[in-house]
Design a protein around this motif. Structure first.
Motif, short mmCIF file in Angstrom:
data_model
loop_
_atom_site.label_atom_id
_atom_site.label_comp_id
_atom_site.label_asym_id
_atom_site.label_seq_id
_atom_site.Cartn_x
_atom_site.Cartn_y
_atom_site.Cartn_z
N LEU A 60 -4.88 6.83 2.94
CA LEU A 60 -5.55 6.41 4.17
C LEU A 60 -5.15 7.29 5.35
CD1 LEU A 60 -5.47 2.49 4.18
CD2 LEU A 60 -7.49 3.98 4.14
N LEU A 61 -3.85 7.61 5.40
CA LEU A 61 -3.35 8.40 6.51
C LEU A 61 -3.82 9.85 6.46
CD1 LEU A 61 0.29 7.02 6.77
CD2 LEU A 61 -1.67 6.50 8.23
N ALA A 62 -4.31 10.26 5.30
CA ALA A 62 -4.88 11.61 5.19
C ALA A 62 -6.25 11.69 5.84
CB ALA A 62 -4.96 12.02 3.72
N LEU A 63 -6.86 10.53 6.08
CA LEU A 63 -8.16 10.48 6.72
C LEU A 63 -7.98 10.47 8.25
CD1 LEU A 63 -9.78 7.72 4.48
CD2 LEU A 63 -10.08 10.19 4.28
N PRO A 64 -9.03 10.80 8.98
CA PRO A 64 -8.92 10.79 10.45
C PRO A 64 -8.91 9.36 11.01
CG PRO A 64 -11.15 11.35 9.79
CD PRO A 64 -10.34 11.31 8.53
N LEU A 65 -7.82 8.65 10.74
CA LEU A 65 -7.67 7.27 11.20
C LEU A 65 -6.40 7.15 12.03
CD1 LEU A 65 -8.51 5.41 7.86
CD2 LEU A 65 -9.97 5.52 9.89
N ALA B 26 0.83 -1.21 0.00
CA ALA B 26 0.00 0.00 0.00
C ALA B 26 0.86 1.25 0.00
CB ALA B 26 -0.92 -0.02 1.23
N ASP B 27 2.02 1.18 0.66
CA ASP B 27 2.94 2.31 0.68
C ASP B 27 3.48 2.59 -0.72
OD1 ASP B 27 4.59 4.36 1.45
OD2 ASP B 27 5.95 3.12 2.63
N GLU B 28 3.89 1.53 -1.43
CA GLU B 28 4.46 1.70 -2.76
C GLU B 28 3.42 2.17 -3.78
OE1 GLU B 28 6.48 -1.84 -3.95
OE2 GLU B 28 8.08 -1.63 -2.45
N SER B 29 2.17 1.75 -3.59
CA SER B 29 1.12 2.15 -4.53
C SER B 29 0.56 3.54 -4.26
CB SER B 29 -0.02 1.14 -4.50
OG SER B 29 -0.70 1.19 -3.25
N GLY B 30 0.83 4.09 -3.08
CA GLY B 30 0.32 5.41 -2.72
C GLY B 30 -0.99 5.39 -1.96
N SER B 31 -1.63 4.22 -1.85
CA SER B 31 -2.92 4.17 -1.16
C SER B 31 -2.78 4.34 0.34
CB SER B 31 -3.62 2.83 -1.46
OG SER B 31 -2.85 1.75 -0.98
N LEU B 32 -1.62 4.00 0.88
CA LEU B 32 -1.41 4.16 2.32
C LEU B 32 -1.39 5.63 2.70
CD1 LEU B 32 -0.89 2.69 4.97
CD2 LEU B 32 1.56 2.79 4.49
N GLU B 33 -0.78 6.46 1.85
CA GLU B 33 -0.75 7.90 2.12
C GLU B 33 -2.16 8.48 2.10
OE1 GLU B 33 1.57 11.90 0.46
OE2 GLU B 33 1.93 9.92 -0.43
N THR C 230 -3.36 2.45 14.63
CA THR C 230 -3.92 1.14 15.01
C THR C 230 -5.08 0.76 14.10
OG1 THR C 230 -3.31 1.51 17.33
CG2 THR C 230 -5.00 -0.15 16.88
N ALA C 231 -5.93 1.73 13.78
CA ALA C 231 -7.08 1.45 12.91
C ALA C 231 -6.63 1.01 11.53
CB ALA C 231 -7.97 2.68 12.81
N VAL C 232 -5.57 1.63 11.02
CA VAL C 232 -5.07 1.27 9.68
C VAL C 232 -4.52 -0.15 9.68
CG1 VAL C 232 -3.34 1.80 7.93
CG2 VAL C 232 -4.61 3.65 9.02
N VAL C 233 -3.63 -0.46 10.61
CA VAL C 233 -2.98 -1.77 10.62
C VAL C 233 -3.98 -2.87 10.95
CG1 VAL C 233 -1.23 -3.19 11.73
CG2 VAL C 233 -0.74 -0.80 11.21
N ILE D 80 0.57 -8.52 15.51
CA ILE D 80 -0.18 -7.32 15.11
C ILE D 80 0.16 -6.15 16.02
CG2 ILE D 80 -2.49 -6.33 14.87
CD1 ILE D 80 -1.65 -8.25 12.67
N THR D 81 0.35 -6.41 17.30
CA THR D 81 0.79 -5.34 18.20
C THR D 81 2.16 -4.82 17.78
OG1 THR D 81 -0.43 -6.34 20.04
CG2 THR D 81 1.31 -4.76 20.60
N GLY D 82 3.06 -5.73 17.43
CA GLY D 82 4.37 -5.32 16.93
C GLY D 82 4.25 -4.53 15.64
N ALA D 83 3.32 -4.92 14.77
CA ALA D 83 3.12 -4.20 13.51
C ALA D 83 2.62 -2.78 13.75
CB ALA D 83 2.14 -4.96 12.62
N VAL D 84 1.72 -2.63 14.73
CA VAL D 84 1.21 -1.28 15.06
C VAL D 84 2.36 -0.40 15.57
CG1 VAL D 84 -0.28 0.01 16.62
CG2 VAL D 84 -1.14 -2.06 15.51
N LEU D 85 3.19 -0.94 16.44
CA LEU D 85 4.31 -0.17 16.98
C LEU D 85 5.31 0.18 15.87
CD1 LEU D 85 4.91 -2.13 20.31
CD2 LEU D 85 3.74 0.08 20.00
N ALA D 86 5.57 -0.78 14.97
CA ALA D 86 6.50 -0.51 13.87
C ALA D 86 5.92 0.49 12.89
CB ALA D 86 6.84 -1.82 13.16
N PHE D 87 4.61 0.46 12.71
CA PHE D 87 3.97 1.38 11.77
C PHE D 87 4.10 2.83 12.23
CE2 PHE D 87 0.18 3.46 9.93
CZ PHE D 87 0.42 3.20 8.59
N ARG D 88 4.07 3.03 13.54
CA ARG D 88 4.19 4.39 14.08
C ARG D 88 5.56 4.99 13.77
NH1 ARG D 88 1.53 3.18 20.07
NH2 ARG D 88 -0.64 2.89 19.33
#
Length: 262
Positions: A84-89, A75-82, A92-95, A250-258
């Motif tokens: 998503l992050l532009a929305l009020p999310l 999602a990061d490489e395709s641009g869709s992740l950016e 944790t909600a994203v991951v 998944i908890t590790g993924a949330v922490l890494a995503f931050r």
């Protein structure tokens, strides 16, 4: 979170992952039913279920890791992740939303595929086998969800999709091929206590699935599987361990995503 999950599920359906997973597990389950004998009777059912556990430990992790390896990095490489992050999310909600969407697609495809094999098994052996077969299918789904969590974590940590793919392939080799050989080799070489084997089972979701299934069938498991089933792990402990294998990655993924640079 729910909207992210629904969006991720729809993307999975659009990419025909659900169909692919369903076909894979339909072929897998049907083949094992027929390999168990052209006329599978009640006495052959334990052997069929044991075969699902013995061979499913290779197929289930591979399918789950393949479904999840590009969850974040793709999602990061395709641009869709950016977007998503532009929305009020929240992060944790994203991951978690992405995980839940793919988990739903993976579970639906697996259960659909297993249902095909189950229908044939019931045709040969009667409806009395349905409960045991359903338990095996649900255990396989639980293991797949654990491995999906591992792949989402790898996807979050990876900077490129190719690296994420390499990471999940390495994870598959470790959990499926190397882990048990190392653990049991240490036990045999140094005469370590049975608690080491128990720890080895708890640190591998594939082993948790295999032990869960083999302990419930009246057949003798040989080789590594026979050693693993000697552990004194109860069903609640096995279920709790599989749940932990979902929550912790998944908890590790949330922490890494931050900490991820988008």
């Amino acid at each position: 979170m729910a909207r992210v999950a629904v969006r991720e599920y729809r993307l999975a359906v659009r990419r025909r992952w659900v169909v692919g997973i369903a076909v894979l597990f339909a072929l897998f389950s049907v083949a094992l039913v027929f390999l168990g004998g052209s006329k599978v009777g009640p006495t052959r059912v334990p052997a069929v279920l044991a075969s699902v556990a013995q061979l499913g430990v290779y197929v289930v992790p591979l399918a789950a890791l393949a479904v999840g390896f590009d969850t974040i990095v793709g999602a990061d490489e395709s641009g869709s992740l950016e977007m998503l992050l532009a929305l009020p999310l929240s992060n944790t909600a994203v991951v978690v939303g992405k995980y839940l969407g793919r988990a739903t697609a993976l579970s639906g495809g697996m259960l659909t595929g297993f249902a095909v094999g189950g229908a044939i098994l019931v045709r040969f052996a009667g409806v009395g086998v349905l409960g045991a077969y359903a338990g095996v299918a649900l255990a396989a789904v639980a293991a797949a969800l654990a491995f999906l969590g591992v792949s989402v974590l790898a996807s979050t940590l990876a900077a490129e999709k190719t690296r994420a793919l390499g990471a999940v392939l390495a994870a598959w080799v470790w959990f499926v091929l190397v882990h048990d050989l190392v653990a049991l080799g240490l036990v045999a070489s140094f005469d370590l206590p049975q608690s080491v084997v128990t720890a080895a089972v708890l640190t591998n979701p594939g082993d948790l699935f295999r032990v869960f299934v083999l302990r419930g069938v009246s057949t003798t498991a040989g080789g590594i599987a026979g050693v693993l089933t000697e552990t004194g792990l109860t069903t609640p402990v096995l279920v709790a361990a599989l749940a932990a294998w979902v929550v912790l990655p998944i908890t590790g993924a949330v922490l890494a995503f931050r900490r991820r640079s988008i």
